[in-house]
Design a protein around this motif. Structure first.
Motif, mmCIF file in Angstrom:
data_model
loop_
_atom_site.group_PDB
_atom_site.id
_atom_site.type_symbol
_atom_site.label_atom_id
_atom_site.label_comp_id
_atom_site.label_asym_id
_atom_site.label_seq_id
_atom_site.Cartn_x
_atom_site.Cartn_y
_atom_site.Cartn_z
ATOM 1 N N ILE A 8 43.103 51.256 41.645
ATOM 2 C CA ILE A 8 42.906 49.720 41.832
ATOM 3 C C ILE A 8 45.003 49.446 42.084
ATOM 4 O O ILE A 8 45.288 49.580 41.701
ATOM 5 C CB ILE A 8 43.165 48.695 40.226
ATOM 6 C CG1 ILE A 8 41.660 49.455 40.285
ATOM 7 C CG2 ILE A 8 42.842 47.095 41.245
ATOM 8 C CD1 ILE A 8 41.288 48.872 38.594
ATOM 9 N N ILE A 10 40.936 48.574 46.581
ATOM 10 C CA ILE A 10 39.949 49.793 44.954
ATOM 11 C C ILE A 10 39.391 50.285 45.634
ATOM 12 O O ILE A 10 38.995 50.605 46.650
ATOM 13 C CB ILE A 10 38.663 48.498 44.418
ATOM 14 C CG1 ILE A 10 39.490 47.188 43.547
ATOM 15 C CG2 ILE A 10 37.672 49.233 43.407
ATOM 16 C CD1 ILE A 10 38.516 46.465 42.873
ATOM 17 N N CYS A 62 34.476 41.886 41.314
ATOM 18 C CA CYS A 62 35.689 42.885 41.321
ATOM 19 C C CYS A 62 36.443 42.668 43.038
ATOM 20 O O CYS A 62 37.696 42.939 43.098
ATOM 21 C CB CYS A 62 35.714 43.343 40.718
ATOM 22 S SG CYS A 62 34.829 44.511 39.306
ATOM 23 N N TYR A 63 35.590 43.407 43.496
ATOM 24 C CA TYR A 63 36.113 43.699 45.343
ATOM 25 C C TYR A 63 37.069 42.279 45.989
ATOM 26 O O TYR A 63 37.858 41.816 46.378
ATOM 27 C CB TYR A 63 35.055 43.829 45.623
ATOM 28 C CG TYR A 63 34.938 45.671 45.965
ATOM 29 C CD1 TYR A 63 36.214 45.922 45.554
ATOM 30 C CD2 TYR A 63 33.406 45.926 45.989
ATOM 31 C CE1 TYR A 63 35.863 47.293 46.391
ATOM 32 C CE2 TYR A 63 33.359 47.094 46.175
ATOM 33 C CZ TYR A 63 34.618 47.587 45.795
ATOM 34 O OH TYR A 63 34.174 49.449 46.468
ATOM 35 N N ASN A 79 35.191 44.885 34.081
ATOM 36 C CA ASN A 79 34.470 45.245 34.609
ATOM 37 C C ASN A 79 34.893 47.148 35.089
ATOM 38 O O ASN A 79 34.101 47.874 34.481
ATOM 39 C CB ASN A 79 34.378 44.497 35.630
ATOM 40 C CG ASN A 79 33.067 43.822 35.684
ATOM 41 O OD1 ASN A 79 32.090 43.541 35.561
ATOM 42 N ND2 ASN A 79 33.837 42.423 36.111
ATOM 43 N N ILE A 80 35.945 47.240 35.305
ATOM 44 C CA ILE A 80 36.059 48.821 35.661
ATOM 45 C C ILE A 80 36.541 49.249 34.741
ATOM 46 O O ILE A 80 35.365 50.721 34.561
ATOM 47 C CB ILE A 80 37.601 48.394 36.659
ATOM 48 C CG1 ILE A 80 37.316 47.576 37.776
ATOM 49 C CG2 ILE A 80 37.569 49.881 37.236
ATOM 50 C CD1 ILE A 80 36.530 48.640 38.840
ATOM 51 N N GLN A 93 39.146 39.650 34.052
ATOM 52 C CA GLN A 93 37.859 40.481 34.243
ATOM 53 C C GLN A 93 37.203 41.801 34.964
ATOM 54 O O GLN A 93 36.990 42.274 35.209
ATOM 55 C CB GLN A 93 37.537 39.023 34.924
ATOM 56 C CG GLN A 93 36.401 39.219 34.967
ATOM 57 C CD GLN A 93 35.499 37.824 36.196
ATOM 58 O OE1 GLN A 93 36.229 37.415 35.996
ATOM 59 N NE2 GLN A 93 34.592 37.604 36.710
ATOM 60 N N LEU A 94 38.702 41.945 36.391
ATOM 61 C CA LEU A 94 38.329 42.752 37.115
ATOM 62 C C LEU A 94 38.891 44.356 36.248
ATOM 63 O O LEU A 94 37.538 45.033 36.288
ATOM 64 C CB LEU A 94 40.038 42.836 38.297
ATOM 65 C CG LEU A 94 39.462 44.451 39.176
ATOM 66 C CD1 LEU A 94 39.654 43.476 39.752
ATOM 67 C CD2 LEU A 94 40.336 45.454 38.809
ATOM 68 N N MET A 143 30.685 44.570 40.173
ATOM 69 C CA MET A 143 31.433 45.235 41.537
ATOM 70 C C MET A 143 31.757 44.181 42.334
ATOM 71 O O MET A 143 32.830 44.444 43.120
ATOM 72 C CB MET A 143 30.910 45.837 41.268
ATOM 73 C CG MET A 143 31.440 48.047 40.800
ATOM 74 S SD MET A 143 32.744 48.098 40.686
ATOM 75 C CE MET A 143 33.805 48.328 41.697
#
Length: 402
Positions: free
Chosen positions: A396, A382, A371-372, A307-308, A303-304, A368
């Motif tokens: 990352i 990140i 993600c964090y 997104n990035i 998922q992270l 985001m």
């Protein structure tokens, strides 16, 4: 950091700089024996004072690393210049010793070590010249050359110690500031999530159910059914936003943590997003050779990364490539996502992860933040490095699982 400081307290900055400029100007104009013939030495002294003054006054407008480097170089020219022009003034040698101290106010580690290194070379050359060729101009140094050399080394050790303590304190303050910002973000998002989930999700589900029912009803023609389909798609978007809020407010702490092979996960993610990138003729270049392992949940890690990398594709111009690299550096697994899109300013980078702050027209800023949260959950970080019209590099890092 220094740029932020002077932006917050410009009055103090300009008062200090004007005081420094006044002292330098007095050194040029008051009881200066070089003024008698207005020769090259006097003109050089006056010129470098003017140049430094202008540079310091306009620095708050720019505040870049390059600009700070220029200031340090000007400091070298100024202090070594007056050391040569006024050999009878012993205090100019003290100024030479403390040139690296100028870099401390910028909180720039690379610049400080650069000035320390260059100054050591120049001092060595200066002492060598005085020992071999001086004709009595620098008697106060030559009479005790070894003692003055030890004094110089001692002064550099003192400056380094001050810089080290200052730098540690600045880093702790930056970390504390980031933790406060992140805590505020989570608090705000959590409160919003609870309200949104309760007040919106149930009505949206009901409306969506009726629309799906009507979509199957033969009484409506295809034109009307297409409108139902459009409305259902928009409701799906709304449900997705609600789900993102819920994942922030109530993260699932019971997910299985496993030893995830980064090479396999990155290959899977890039294969998934390659078709998305091809819509704008963008491709993903994956560069990872070795197997690296991270202790994480595979689904959240994907998922992270999705997104990035998706953000990088959307920031890229048509036909540009996104470079994704992965590798192990000592005990750290590092992933980099590099695009050559429109880039971001420092202010935009600082706001990333704030709820509802997004650089995309239909973005929510929640991606985001998630993600964090995922990175922090597995003791990762990140970091963004970006410049307008030059692109963005996202780094990352996770602890390696051997």
């Amino acid at each position: 950091m220094f740029k932020t400081y002077i932006r917050n307290d410009q009055r103090l900055y300009y008062f200090t700089i004007l005081l420094v400029i006044t002292i330098m100007t007095m050194g040029v104009l008051i009881k200066n024996h070089l003024m008698q013939d207005l020769g090259i030495g006097f003109l050089f002294h006056l010129s470098i004072v003017v140049i430094i003054s202008v540079t310091l006054l306009i620095y708050p407008k720019y505040g870049t690393h390059r600009f700070r480097t220029i200031i340090i170089i000007e400091a070298f020219i100024y202090y070594y210049g007056i050391f040569i022009l006024y050999p009878e003034t012993w205090s100019t040698f003290i100024f030479l010793c403390f040139i690296p101290a100028v870099a401390i106010m910028f909180f720039d580690s690379k610049l400080f070590h650069f000035s320390l290194f260059i100054n050591s070379i120049l001092i060595t050359i200066t002492f060598g010249f005085i020992a071999l060729f001086d004709q009595g101009l620098y008697t106060y140094i030559k009479q005790d050359l070894v003692g003055n050399a030890f004094n110089y080394v001692g002064s550099q050790a003192l400056i380094y110690f001050i810089f080290h303590l200052t730098n540690l304190r600045v880093k702790k303050q930056e970390l504390y500031y980031e933790q406060i910002k992140q805590a505020e973000r989570l608090k705000t998002a959590g409160q919003l999530a609870a309200a949104v989930a309760h007040e919106i999700r149930n009505p949206v589900t009901v409306v969506k159910g009726f629309l799906q029912l009507y979509e199957q009803d033969s009484q409506f023609n295809d034109a009307i059914k297409s409108q139902f389909t459009l409305m259902i798609d928009e409701l799906n978007t709304a449900e997705s936003v609600v789900s993102q809020f819920l994942s922030i407010a109530k993260p699932d702490e019971n997910l299985d943590i496993e030893s995830v092979n980064l090479k396999v996960v990155l290959q899977s993610v890039t294969d998934l997003l390659n078709s998305y990138g091809l819509l704008n003729n963008n491709n993903i270049e994956l560069e990872i050779k070795e197997d690296c392992y991270i202790a994480a949940n595979k689904i959240e890690l994907k998922q992270l990364l999705i997104n990035i990398i998706k953000n990088a594709l959307e920031a890229s111009e048509i036909g540009e490539s996104v470079i994704v690299t992965g590798g192990k550096k000592q005990d750290i697994v590092e992933i980099q996502v590099i695009d050559h899109g429109h880039g971001m300013s420092d202010t935009e980078i600082e706001c990333l992860g704030t709820p509802f702050y997004s650089l995309k027209s239909k973005g929510t800023g929640l991606g985001m933040m998630i993600c964090y949260n995922i990175a922090a959950k597995y003791k990762g970080t990140i970091e963004f490095e970006s410049a307008i019209d030059e692109g963005t590099t996202v780094t990352i890092c996770f602890p390696s699982r051997n």
